[in-house]
Design a protein around this motif. Sequence first.
Motif, PDB file in Angstrom:
ATOM      1  N   ARG B  21       0.824  -1.206   0.000  1.00 33.53           N
ATOM      2  CA  ARG B  21       0.000   0.000   0.000  1.00 33.53           C
ATOM      3  C   ARG B  21       0.863   1.264   0.000  1.00 33.53           C
ATOM      4  NH1 ARG B  21      -2.625  -0.231   4.692  1.00 33.53           N
ATOM      5  NH2 ARG B  21      -2.425  -2.481   4.939  1.00 33.53           N
ATOM      6  N   HIS B  22       1.978   1.188   0.723  1.00 35.21           N
ATOM      7  CA  HIS B  22       2.858   2.368   0.814  1.00 35.21           C
ATOM      8  C   HIS B  22       4.170   2.033   0.127  1.00 35.21           C
ATOM      9  CE1 HIS B  22       0.113   4.129   3.759  1.00 35.21           C
ATOM     10  NE2 HIS B  22      -0.014   2.893   4.185  1.00 35.21           N
ATOM     11  N   ARG B  23       4.133   1.999  -1.185  1.00 36.36           N
ATOM     12  CA  ARG B  23       5.289   1.488  -1.889  1.00 36.36           C
ATOM     13  C   ARG B  23       6.498   2.407  -1.789  1.00 36.36           C
ATOM     14  NH1 ARG B  23       3.746   0.156  -7.353  1.00 36.36           N
ATOM     15  NH2 ARG B  23       3.633   2.401  -7.305  1.00 36.36           N
ATOM     16  N   SER B  24       6.254   3.713  -1.866  1.00 34.14           N
ATOM     17  CA  SER B  24       7.383   4.634  -1.798  1.00 34.14           C
ATOM     18  C   SER B  24       8.151   4.434  -0.504  1.00 34.14           C
ATOM     19  CB  SER B  24       6.893   6.076  -1.891  1.00 34.14           C
ATOM     20  OG  SER B  24       6.201   6.251  -3.097  1.00 34.14           O
ATOM     21  N   LEU B  25       7.396   4.300   0.594  1.00 34.09           N
ATOM     22  CA  LEU B  25       8.025   4.047   1.886  1.00 34.09           C
ATOM     23  C   LEU B  25       8.767   2.714   1.844  1.00 34.09           C
ATOM     24  CD1 LEU B  25       8.234   5.176   4.752  1.00 34.09           C
ATOM     25  CD2 LEU B  25       6.281   3.740   5.366  1.00 34.09           C
ATOM     26  N   GLY B  26       8.144   1.734   1.203  1.00 30.25           N
ATOM     27  CA  GLY B  26       8.753   0.414   1.097  1.00 30.25           C
ATOM     28  C   GLY B  26      10.093   0.483   0.372  1.00 30.25           C
ATOM     29  N   ILE B  27      10.130   1.220  -0.740  1.00 30.75           N
ATOM     30  CA  ILE B  27      11.378   1.349  -1.486  1.00 30.75           C
ATOM     31  C   ILE B  27      12.428   2.022  -0.613  1.00 30.75           C
ATOM     32  CG2 ILE B  27      12.468   2.531  -3.438  1.00 30.75           C
ATOM     33  CD1 ILE B  27       9.795   2.203  -4.916  1.00 30.75           C
ATOM     34  N   PHE B  28      11.992   3.072   0.098  1.00 26.27           N
ATOM     35  CA  PHE B  28      12.917   3.805   0.958  1.00 26.27           C
ATOM     36  C   PHE B  28      13.517   2.874   2.013  1.00 26.27           C
ATOM     37  CE2 PHE B  28      13.742   6.313   4.772  1.00 26.27           C
ATOM     38  CZ  PHE B  28      14.665   7.213   4.255  1.00 26.27           C
ATOM     39  N   VAL B  29      12.672   2.138   2.701  1.00 26.45           N
ATOM     40  CA  VAL B  29      13.148   1.233   3.749  1.00 26.45           C
ATOM     41  C   VAL B  29      14.045   0.154   3.150  1.00 26.45           C
ATOM     42  CG1 VAL B  29      12.427  -0.482   5.448  1.00 26.45           C
ATOM     43  CG2 VAL B  29      11.178   1.661   5.227  1.00 26.45           C
ATOM     44  N   GLY B  30      13.613  -0.388   2.003  1.00 25.30           N
ATOM     45  CA  GLY B  30      14.382  -1.451   1.361  1.00 25.30           C
ATOM     46  C   GLY B  30      15.785  -0.998   1.000  1.00 25.30           C
ATOM     47  N   ALA B  32      17.385   1.552   2.170  1.00 22.61           N
ATOM     48  CA  ALA B  32      18.129   1.897   3.378  1.00 22.61           C
ATOM     49  C   ALA B  32      18.731   0.653   4.019  1.00 22.61           C
ATOM     50  CB  ALA B  32      17.210   2.613   4.366  1.00 22.61           C
ATOM     51  N   LEU B  33      17.924  -0.394   4.154  1.00 19.79           N
ATOM     52  CA  LEU B  33      18.421  -1.639   4.744  1.00 19.79           C
ATOM     53  C   LEU B  33      19.574  -2.200   3.920  1.00 19.79           C
ATOM     54  CD1 LEU B  33      15.152  -3.468   5.856  1.00 19.79           C
ATOM     55  CD2 LEU B  33      16.891  -2.367   7.275  1.00 19.79           C
ATOM     56  N   LEU B  34      19.365  -2.196   2.603  1.00 20.10           N
ATOM     57  CA  LEU B  34      20.380  -2.736   1.705  1.00 20.10           C
ATOM     58  C   LEU B  34      21.676  -1.935   1.803  1.00 20.10           C
ATOM     59  CD1 LEU B  34      20.137  -5.068  -0.344  1.00 20.10           C
ATOM     60  CD2 LEU B  34      20.042  -3.328  -2.122  1.00 20.10           C
ATOM     61  N   VAL B 196      24.338   8.866  -3.946  1.00 24.42           N
ATOM     62  CA  VAL B 196      23.857   8.024  -5.038  1.00 24.42           C
ATOM     63  C   VAL B 196      22.673   7.180  -4.585  1.00 24.42           C
ATOM     64  CG1 VAL B 196      24.453   6.042  -6.462  1.00 24.42           C
ATOM     65  CG2 VAL B 196      25.983   7.991  -6.361  1.00 24.42           C
ATOM     66  N   LEU B 197      22.734   6.697  -3.344  1.00 26.27           N
ATOM     67  CA  LEU B 197      21.618   5.869  -2.892  1.00 26.27           C
ATOM     68  C   LEU B 197      20.343   6.682  -2.701  1.00 26.27           C
ATOM     69  CD1 LEU B 197      23.441   3.361  -0.597  1.00 26.27           C
ATOM     70  CD2 LEU B 197      22.236   2.896  -2.715  1.00 26.27           C
ATOM     71  N   VAL B 198      20.491   7.914  -2.241  1.00 23.95           N
ATOM     72  CA  VAL B 198      19.305   8.771  -2.117  1.00 23.95           C
ATOM     73  C   VAL B 198      18.693   8.992  -3.497  1.00 23.95           C
ATOM     74  CG1 VAL B 198      18.531  11.114  -1.621  1.00 23.95           C
ATOM     75  CG2 VAL B 198      20.015   9.936  -0.010  1.00 23.95           C
ATOM     76  N   LEU B 199      19.558   9.297  -4.464  1.00 24.31           N
ATOM     77  CA  LEU B 199      19.071   9.493  -5.822  1.00 24.31           C
ATOM     78  C   LEU B 199      18.415   8.226  -6.365  1.00 24.31           C
ATOM     79  CD1 LEU B 199      21.588  11.501  -7.990  1.00 24.31           C
ATOM     80  CD2 LEU B 199      19.151  11.863  -7.733  1.00 24.31           C
ATOM     81  N   PHE B 200      19.083   7.118  -6.105  1.00 23.94           N
ATOM     82  CA  PHE B 200      18.577   5.820  -6.551  1.00 23.94           C
ATOM     83  C   PHE B 200      17.147   5.608  -6.036  1.00 23.94           C
ATOM     84  CE2 PHE B 200      17.988   1.278  -5.877  1.00 23.94           C
ATOM     85  CZ  PHE B 200      18.402   0.741  -7.082  1.00 23.94           C
ATOM     86  N   THR B 201      16.979   5.885  -4.738  1.00 21.42           N
ATOM     87  CA  THR B 201      15.655   5.730  -4.137  1.00 21.42           C
ATOM     88  C   THR B 201      14.634   6.624  -4.828  1.00 21.42           C
ATOM     89  OG1 THR B 201      16.836   5.446  -2.069  1.00 21.42           O
ATOM     90  CG2 THR B 201      14.449   5.684  -1.932  1.00 21.42           C
ATOM     91  N   LEU B 202      15.013   7.897  -5.011  1.00 22.93           N
ATOM     92  CA  LEU B 202      14.087   8.838  -5.645  1.00 22.93           C
ATOM     93  C   LEU B 202      13.722   8.383  -7.047  1.00 22.93           C
ATOM     94  CD1 LEU B 202      15.473  12.312  -4.535  1.00 22.93           C
ATOM     95  CD2 LEU B 202      13.371  11.158  -3.818  1.00 22.93           C
ATOM     96  N   VAL B 203      14.745   7.992  -7.822  1.00 27.40           N
ATOM     97  CA  VAL B 203      14.489   7.575  -9.203  1.00 27.40           C
ATOM     98  C   VAL B 203      13.540   6.395  -9.226  1.00 27.40           C
ATOM     99  CG1 VAL B 203      15.570   6.477 -11.211  1.00 27.40           C
ATOM    100  CG2 VAL B 203      16.601   8.494 -10.208  1.00 27.40           C
ATOM    101  N   MET B 204      13.774   5.448  -8.325  1.00 28.78           N
ATOM    102  CA  MET B 204      12.933   4.257  -8.326  1.00 28.78           C
ATOM    103  C   MET B 204      11.492   4.598  -7.946  1.00 28.78           C
ATOM    104  SD  MET B 204      13.643   0.663  -6.440  1.00 28.78           S
ATOM    105  CE  MET B 204      14.491  -0.351  -7.612  1.00 28.78           C
ATOM    106  N   ILE B 205      11.337   5.451  -6.944  1.00 32.99           N
ATOM    107  CA  ILE B 205       9.979   5.848  -6.541  1.00 32.99           C
ATOM    108  C   ILE B 205       9.266   6.537  -7.701  1.00 32.99           C
ATOM    109  CG2 ILE B 205       8.681   7.429  -5.066  1.00 32.99           C
ATOM    110  CD1 ILE B 205      10.708   6.836  -2.862  1.00 32.99           C
TER     111      ILE B 205
END
Lengths: 338, 372, 332
Positions: B21-30, B32-34, B196-205
Amino acid sequence: MATANVTSASAGRLLGNLRLPIGIVLFLGISLPILGIDQFVNALTLGAIYALVALGYTMVYGIIELINFAHGDVFMVGSFVAMFISSSLLGAEGSITNVPMLAASVLLLFALTIAVMALIGALIERLAYRPLRRAPKLAPLITAIGVSFILQNIIQFFFGPTIVTVPQLVPIEWSIQVSGSRVPLLNIFVIGASVALMFALQVFISRTRTGRAMRTTSMDRDASSLMGVDINRTIMITFLIGSGLAGAAGVVHGLYYGNTSFALGFQSGLKAFTAAVLGGIGNTAGAALGGFIIAFIEVGASAFGYGRWGGAVVFSLLVIFLVFRPTGLLGSHSGDRA
Amino acid sequence: MTRIADAVTGPFAPVRAFFRRHRSLGIFVGVALLSIALPLLTRVPPFDGIQSTNAWVNAFTTAAIYAMLAMGLNVVIGFAGLLDLGYAAFFALGGYTYALAASPFSGIHLPFWPMLLAGGIVGAIFGVLLGAPTLRLRGDYLAIVTLGFGEIVPITLMNADKFTDGVNGIGGIDKPSIPGILQFTLINPWPMYGLVLVLFTLVMIMIYRLEDSRLGRTWDAIREDELAAESSGVNTVIAKLQAFAVGASIAGIVGVVNAAKITIVTPDQFRFAVSISALAAVVLGGMGNTIGVATGAFIIYLFQSILLKQLNTLVENFNIPVLNQIDFLEFQYVLYGIVLVLMMLKRPQGIFPARRRMREFAPLKIGKGGLK
Amino acid sequence: MLKARGVTRKFGGLVAVNNVDFEIPRGSISAIIGPNGAGKTTFFNVIAGIYAPTAGTIELDGKKLISPPTGAGREPILLVLPTIPFIALAIYFLMAVGGDTGLVEGVASVAVALLGFVSALLLNIVRPAWYNRFIKRIGVTRPARPNDMVAAGLARTFQNIRLYKSLTTLENILVGMHVHLRGTLLGALFKTRQVREEEAAAEQRARELLSFVDLAGMENELASNLPYGKQRLLEIARAIASRPKLLLLDEPAAGMNPKETEEMTALIRRIRDDLGITILLIEHDMRVVMGISDHITVLDHGEKIAEGLPKEIRNNPKVIEAYLGRGAAAGH
């Protein structure tokens, strides 16, 4: 009123039929004084090579509507096969001055290279393209790119990333005098051989049973299959011929320039494809015409000191033609058929 | 929202349902963990023996850059179904944009952060420039035109030496900094890793949001049946142009980051092989599946830059006579080709098929049997 | 509602549709019939904007939307003219490469030129109303494209069903609603509230449409998994999702059993009665045509040979000859 229309229509048609020969004569007539005889012959020779390669693109596209990205690299591999044959098998290190000996070697070189490349081309078709005949359009295109990349890098792996020397069997010193300029016999031979091959292809396509099968298959594959044409065989033969011609172009390239490199196929492939589009993709005569035009543009650009922009000019030409006249100069396959 | 709501089962059902339901948050958490797990993993044998943690982090940064590139290309190929073979050109344009805006060569030193946006805009402009005349054409013509474009851009960069310093490229590019807080350096890979990881997250979202939007549906429709899409009121040229522009602007942004990371751009960095490696990642990961494509890029990158390199040292250490001569790194290019051909022949939907592509490629098997 | 005047379409030497005049009143159900190869589908495709007519015009709701393209030879000028400054600057750039122009000036000149070129291209693609007026003034007219026709209030189905097979039924409908959704690229990226509300409303309406054609509960089914008859229903639902004034149905009952045909006939009536959509259909099944149509037009060899009420058509000698003559010939 009606009569006038008819007359002007038939006059128009006559003009249309004559447009091509008139255009060619005009084109050659203008470029000869601009380029001078040396560059003119040079352009004709380069044009012959492009034309041979462009034929392969146009035949394959005509028959299965696939841009065979790997075709330029087939040409490149052909030049390496020719190099290998003439230096290793024939043991040549430079030119051969003994005329009968030379004739035999060159014939053998052509025959062997064409045969090897025809086989390689057919093999690529069998392994990489045939399984995807009914797949979504993107699949064979991506495969073709992959094959192109594999060919390039196999060659690079074995022969290195640098330019490789090819024995120039025909002595470059032999020449004839044309209005005060020295025209090497080599050029005349190269142009002659290429034109002979193109002519033979035209005869093959228009006169033989297999040629007719190729033409009907390119018009409507399913219908000609129902008429008893063996589609797989016809496509295979198309690849055999197209790759064989690319092999011949490889031989010619080696004889003329005396070198080759793994990156040859990519650039020349793009130019030859542009030639095919220029002439009207699917149209074999058009491909030959396009090859010469591209060569003249390229040679012209370098004659005036813009050699390094030649590629950019050719490519812009490709885009302009695709946008404004996708059917090319001579028409044939519709450019934007869905 | 409009996706198939597959029944969520398994031990982590509530968690997975929440992130669905909250995919953007999911990508962010994922991510971050990775991003925490990966560096930790490199301290464990056998990974710690290969290279230092800093070198690993640097490699992960490059892998993430490469993965962003692949995700951007996936918008063009996987979503809109347009074969773009000159993708590296947009990457190059982004890189040179930043290089010209922040290097001793031009004598200008603009700050890094707004240049990210500028890189995206330059990419989009060139995407439209290339797409506008060509997107009305059939798909395979587009492929060859983009191929030519991908070739022309490096040639131009090489020949216009007045503006680009030709083959030498532009070096000494400014590193990003957060004034007063943080200055990025070449020695410390961590700030760049974070960026790069912040950007990566944004791009994916962003890409996931696009996929689920009206525009994403339009791309699906065009890919499936262009005539039907037109008859549903879709202006197909504009929609394709948007896909092109989105893909190109992602490449432009990534180009800026990449230039800032390695502080030098040369025409040689943007050869055809770069486009092909991104294409290989898309095909390997599964066209249309954003996470799959990112994973595909990660696999290919690590394979070529770690495994093949390792193979070289291994063979050298053992001094095996014939293999000693071979530089296994050269195999990476053949690898791309093999990935493309084998995947198309054996598993066209990729390792991680997108739900849609899976069905699209499904008729393949029937076709083989001679059924029409 | 729809007026076609003198519509002709040639393919090379073949005249597929020849000088057809045609009119359908608002709120009617009209049918086009004729033997195979009579030019029905070609006529449909001209109306839908897929083929430009060789001659003739099409008006929808009093607006002339389709006429043969004119001034095509001048079209390249529209692209090339704005490009000339671009080329001039590019040449300047080429000179500057070897010359002594400053770096910043060089880059800026190229950037400005490219921007000009991009906007010329974009104008040519997006074609805002003022641009269309402008090009009309210099004598260039272009027939409406299929998507323009949809925007003008026309929707269609295809003879061989063309669904988006790997999308769900719900998504198929949502694509059909395209012209009424405003979500932009940036809106989608930032998922603005407007976009979210619009999407939710669209989904709601799509569900209603699905139940209107009796496909309720199949929202998440892939279109390719539906049985044939249901695929036809879905295609119709997708077409009416664009809220058309006029709906073109190309052989809606083809390949259906009698019960399905009956349901289809009822559905077509409901679309007209409940949604107020005018309907034009091509159909081979005479029971459907005679039972449902207010008005029938008969085409043969691309020409209109008769039109009128169903009972007039049934007894028209020309129509009988067109069908039977063809049938008798085929018998030999």
